[in-house]
Design a protein around this motif. Structure first.
Motif, mmCIF file in Angstrom:
data_model
loop_
_atom_site.group_PDB
_atom_site.id
_atom_site.type_symbol
_atom_site.label_atom_id
_atom_site.label_comp_id
_atom_site.label_asym_id
_atom_site.label_seq_id
_atom_site.Cartn_x
_atom_site.Cartn_y
_atom_site.Cartn_z
ATOM 1 N N ASP A 1 -4.120 -2.975 12.366
ATOM 2 C CA ASP A 1 -4.473 -2.286 13.285
ATOM 3 C C ASP A 1 -3.323 -2.369 14.885
ATOM 4 O OD1 ASP A 1 -5.522 0.564 13.041
ATOM 5 O OD2 ASP A 1 -6.932 -0.416 13.860
ATOM 6 N N LEU A 2 -3.734 -4.727 14.854
ATOM 7 C CA LEU A 2 -3.076 -4.848 15.725
ATOM 8 C C LEU A 2 -1.786 -5.275 15.413
ATOM 9 C CD1 LEU A 2 -6.423 -7.822 16.298
ATOM 10 C CD2 LEU A 2 -5.465 -6.149 17.900
ATOM 11 N N LEU A 3 -1.563 -5.362 14.030
ATOM 12 C CA LEU A 3 0.147 -5.739 13.559
ATOM 13 C C LEU A 3 1.016 -4.006 13.291
ATOM 14 C CD1 LEU A 3 -0.866 -7.655 10.678
ATOM 15 C CD2 LEU A 3 0.352 -8.952 12.686
ATOM 16 N N ASN A 4 -0.023 -3.214 14.176
ATOM 17 C CA ASN A 4 0.691 -1.818 14.200
ATOM 18 C C ASN A 4 0.630 -1.142 12.488
ATOM 19 O OD1 ASN A 4 0.555 -1.949 16.943
ATOM 20 N ND2 ASN A 4 2.407 -2.857 17.032
ATOM 21 N N VAL A 5 -0.210 -1.630 11.733
ATOM 22 C CA VAL A 5 0.524 -1.110 10.515
ATOM 23 C C VAL A 5 0.189 0.442 10.326
ATOM 24 C CG1 VAL A 5 -0.261 -1.118 7.913
ATOM 25 C CG2 VAL A 5 -0.334 -3.267 9.477
ATOM 26 N N PRO A 6 1.025 1.914 10.042
ATOM 27 C CA PRO A 6 0.318 2.680 10.463
ATOM 28 C C PRO A 6 -0.796 3.174 9.302
ATOM 29 C CG PRO A 6 3.054 2.754 9.673
ATOM 30 C CD PRO A 6 1.867 0.884 9.106
ATOM 31 N N ASP A 7 -1.252 4.178 9.096
ATOM 32 C CA ASP A 7 -2.534 4.657 7.815
ATOM 33 C C ASP A 7 -1.971 4.641 7.042
ATOM 34 O OD1 ASP A 7 -4.332 4.802 10.358
ATOM 35 O OD2 ASP A 7 -4.967 6.532 10.865
ATOM 36 N N ALA A 8 -0.793 5.479 7.245
ATOM 37 C CA ALA A 8 -0.279 5.737 5.359
ATOM 38 C C ALA A 8 -0.060 4.604 4.228
ATOM 39 C CB ALA A 8 1.296 7.116 5.848
ATOM 40 N N ARG A 9 -0.124 3.320 5.434
ATOM 41 C CA ARG A 9 -0.075 2.983 4.030
ATOM 42 C C ARG A 9 -1.294 1.144 3.648
ATOM 43 N NH1 ARG A 9 5.166 0.992 3.609
ATOM 44 N NH2 ARG A 9 7.067 1.958 4.081
ATOM 45 N N ILE A 10 -2.393 2.470 4.286
ATOM 46 C CA ILE A 10 -3.409 1.062 3.949
ATOM 47 C C ILE A 10 -3.723 1.984 3.142
ATOM 48 C CG2 ILE A 10 -5.802 0.738 5.166
ATOM 49 C CD1 ILE A 10 -3.998 0.699 7.105
ATOM 50 N N ARG A 11 -5.202 1.388 1.635
ATOM 51 C CA ARG A 11 -5.670 2.139 0.494
ATOM 52 C C ARG A 11 -6.850 1.653 0.932
ATOM 53 N NH1 ARG A 11 -2.837 4.349 -2.419
ATOM 54 N NH2 ARG A 11 -4.013 5.462 -2.889
ATOM 55 N N ARG A 12 -8.019 2.371 0.843
ATOM 56 C CA ARG A 12 -8.929 1.690 0.501
ATOM 57 C C ARG A 12 -10.262 2.186 -0.410
ATOM 58 N NH1 ARG A 12 -12.444 1.245 5.809
ATOM 59 N NH2 ARG A 12 -14.458 2.380 4.157
ATOM 60 N N GLU A 13 -10.707 1.024 -1.272
ATOM 61 C CA GLU A 13 -12.052 1.949 -2.479
ATOM 62 C C GLU A 13 -12.862 0.892 -1.381
ATOM 63 O OE1 GLU A 13 -11.527 3.796 -4.202
ATOM 64 O OE2 GLU A 13 -11.926 2.533 -6.787
ATOM 65 N N SER A 14 -14.013 1.889 -1.442
ATOM 66 C CA SER A 14 -15.614 1.267 -0.908
ATOM 67 C C SER A 14 -16.427 1.612 -2.512
ATOM 68 C CB SER A 14 -16.204 2.530 0.032
ATOM 69 O OG SER A 14 -15.412 1.857 0.846
ATOM 70 N N PHE A 15 -17.284 0.402 -3.027
ATOM 71 C CA PHE A 15 -18.315 0.384 -4.004
ATOM 72 C C PHE A 15 -19.859 0.582 -3.511
ATOM 73 C CE2 PHE A 15 -16.049 -3.903 -6.567
ATOM 74 C CZ PHE A 15 -15.292 -2.485 -6.699
ATOM 75 N N VAL A 16 -19.731 0.430 -1.984
ATOM 76 C CA VAL A 16 -21.181 1.257 -1.920
ATOM 77 C C VAL A 16 -21.585 2.093 -0.215
ATOM 78 C CG1 VAL A 16 -23.563 -0.347 -0.730
ATOM 79 C CG2 VAL A 16 -22.057 -1.284 -1.723
ATOM 80 N N ALA A 17 -22.125 3.115 -0.232
ATOM 81 C CA ALA A 17 -21.817 3.977 0.979
ATOM 82 C C ALA A 17 -22.684 3.343 2.425
ATOM 83 C CB ALA A 17 -22.441 4.918 0.027
ATOM 84 N N SER A 18 -21.640 3.574 3.056
ATOM 85 C CA SER A 18 -21.618 2.706 4.132
ATOM 86 C C SER A 18 -22.691 3.830 5.115
ATOM 87 C CB SER A 18 -20.566 3.507 5.277
ATOM 88 O OG SER A 18 -21.063 3.731 6.344
ATOM 89 N N ALA A 19 -23.758 2.901 5.268
ATOM 90 C CA ALA A 19 -24.874 3.285 6.298
ATOM 91 C C ALA A 19 -24.557 4.575 7.601
ATOM 92 C CB ALA A 19 -25.747 1.924 6.832
ATOM 93 N N ASP A 20 -23.424 4.058 7.400
ATOM 94 C CA ASP A 20 -23.127 4.995 8.922
ATOM 95 C C ASP A 20 -22.514 6.165 8.967
ATOM 96 O OD1 ASP A 20 -22.453 5.842 11.098
ATOM 97 O OD2 ASP A 20 -20.187 4.156 11.557
ATOM 98 N N VAL A 21 -23.526 7.327 9.089
ATOM 99 C CA VAL A 21 -22.914 8.782 7.800
ATOM 100 C C VAL A 21 -21.950 9.402 8.980
ATOM 101 C CG1 VAL A 21 -23.540 8.916 6.070
ATOM 102 C CG2 VAL A 21 -24.640 9.127 8.298
#
Ligand SMILES: Cc1cc2nc3c(=O)[nH]c(=O)nc-3n(C[C@H](O)[C@H](O)[C@H](O)COP(=O)(O)OP(=O)(O)OC[C@H]3O[C@@H](n4cnc5c(N)ncnc54)[C@H](O)[C@@H]3O)c2cc1C
Ligand code: FES
Length: 367
Positions: free
Chosen positions: A233-253
């Motif tokens: 975010d600080l580098l102004n990277v657009p969302d469309a360029r970011i991909r993420r994979e999670s192995f564990v469910a976030s505690a925050d729903v």
């Protein structure tokens, strides 16, 4: 959904608590996969031999066909990871579901891109698959891997990464970050937490990776993903360029959402309104139609499986999308939406493993 029985053809001990399991079909025919996808292992290690499913990202690439490899790290107290690390043997047969997942890219010899991969611990597995595929297929692309671990001995694929880096003429650069290093820091080895400051420091030194044009793939614990996101975010990277994979469910729903067909998702619907109601859901799957009654507090998948309807699933935590379906009518509340993109939510896609009907006219198409 296609199920296969594969044979364990080799094992590689990566670190004291992780192993790579290499699998092939008995007839050695290749199985279609994409870099970064995951395999679902189905193992009889539950109470009384009950079958348990877990997702494991492929650490292999399609170039390694007919071999598919997964790398499993021991989770303290975890059922399947301990079973695998303690009992897996060459020659063992293993039931799996076909490779799935959207944390992937399509390598092309014509591509000339900058990829930044950010991972920690076992989160390296899909990144390894992606980086090997890109380095092999795309002579004009550059890959930077920022990889956090406790120390030098906990680095999965240490040797393979060093060999690849040495043989690719600068096209792959690996920056290791150790929270508790055993040796003093050296070039490309950083000491400290892999937080936003560390990431910014590393990224700002790499001019081949212009921040706003690079593509970013991240996989690791929730804390790492939050830090990486803040740095980008600080580098102004657009969302469309970011991909993420999670192995564990976030505690925050808090991000839980409600999907309904035609893209009119309403995140403000309160699932508490649904607590006393049993609702009818129609499921269309592989040419059959099933009517199920889903009581409050149960997910659509749980009820379907209780009734021996063999729907596809893997993580049962809203992460992997193996259970994805399209909501053709009615409204479905999701406890977790990590696996779905905003665009999928808008198109009415839902995850049955974390989905609860909010109306009586829910129709879900799967497959
Ligand atoms: C898409 C996807 C890809 C995955 N790829 C890999 C992979 O390549 N390599 C790999 O080792 N694992 C991977 N996982 C995680 C894997 O599916 C299992 O969740 C993990 O092995 C733990 O299973 P278990 O049966 O040992 O633990 P469980 O008995 O299911 O859980 C025991 C406890 O550990 C917690 N826990 C579960 N997983 C983790 C974790 N990863 N880290 C910390 N705590 C955890 C649980 O919340 C629970 O409290 C992936 C998960 C997903 C959704
Ligand atoms: S089974 Fe993984 S998202 Fe539902």
């Amino acid at each position: 959904m296609s199920y296969q029985t594969l044979t364990v053809v080799a094992l590689t001990q990566e670190t004291a608590d992780s192993v790579t399991i290499h699998l092939e079909r008995p007839d050695r025919q290749p199985i279609s996969s994409r870099p970064g996808q995951f395999l679902t292992l189905i193992l009889p290690c539950g109470p009384g031999g009950k079958k348990e499913r877990r997702a494991y990202s492929l650490s292999s690439t399609p170039h390694e066909a007919p071999r598919l490899s997964v790398t499993v790290k021991r989770v303290p107290g975890g059922l399947v990871s301990n079973y695998l690390l303690d009992t897996v043997q060459v020659g063992q047969a293993m039931e799996v579901m076909e490779p799935l997942g959207n944390f992937t890219l399509s390598p092309s010899p014509k591509a000339a891109r900058s990829l930044v991969l950010i991972g920690a611990g076992s989160g390296i597995t899909p990144l390894m698959s992606i980086l090997k595929a890109v380095v092999k297929t795309e002579p004009n692309s550059h890959v930077l891997l920022i990889y956090g671990n406790r120390n030098e001995e906990s680095v999965i694929f240490q040797r393979q990464l060093a060999d690849l880096e040495a043989s690719t003429n600068g096209r792959l650069q690996v920056e290791h970050v150790y929270s508790q290093p055993l040796k003093p820091a050296a070039p490309h080895r950083h000491t400290g937490r892999l937080n936003r400051t560390m990431m910014l420091r590393i990224l700002e030194q790499r001019h081949q990776f212009p921040a706003e044009q690079a593509e970013y793939f991240m996989c690791g614990p929730e804390g790492l993903m939050i830090e990486a996101r803040a740095a980008l975010d600080l580098l102004n990277v657009p969302d469309a360029r970011i991909r993420r994979e999670s192995f564990v469910a976030s505690a925050d729903v808090a991000e839980a959402a409600t999907a309904q067909p035609n893209g009119h998702g309403d995140v403000t619907d309160n699932p508490a309104d649904n607590t006393k109601t049993t609702r009818t859901v129609t499921i269309q799957y592989e040419g059959s139609e099933y009517l199920i009654e889903v009581p409050a507090g149960k997910t659509i998948l749980e009820v379907a499986l209780d009734q021996d309807i063999d729907l596809p699933y893997s993580c049962q935590a809203g992460l992997c999308t193996a259970c994805r379906g399209k909501c053709l009518s009615g409204k479905v509340h999701l406890d977790e939406r990590e696996g779905l993109s905003d665009s999928e939510m808008k198109q009415g896609y839902i995850l049955t493993c974390v989905g609860h009907p909010m109306t009586d006219d829910v129709v879900i198409e799967i497959g």
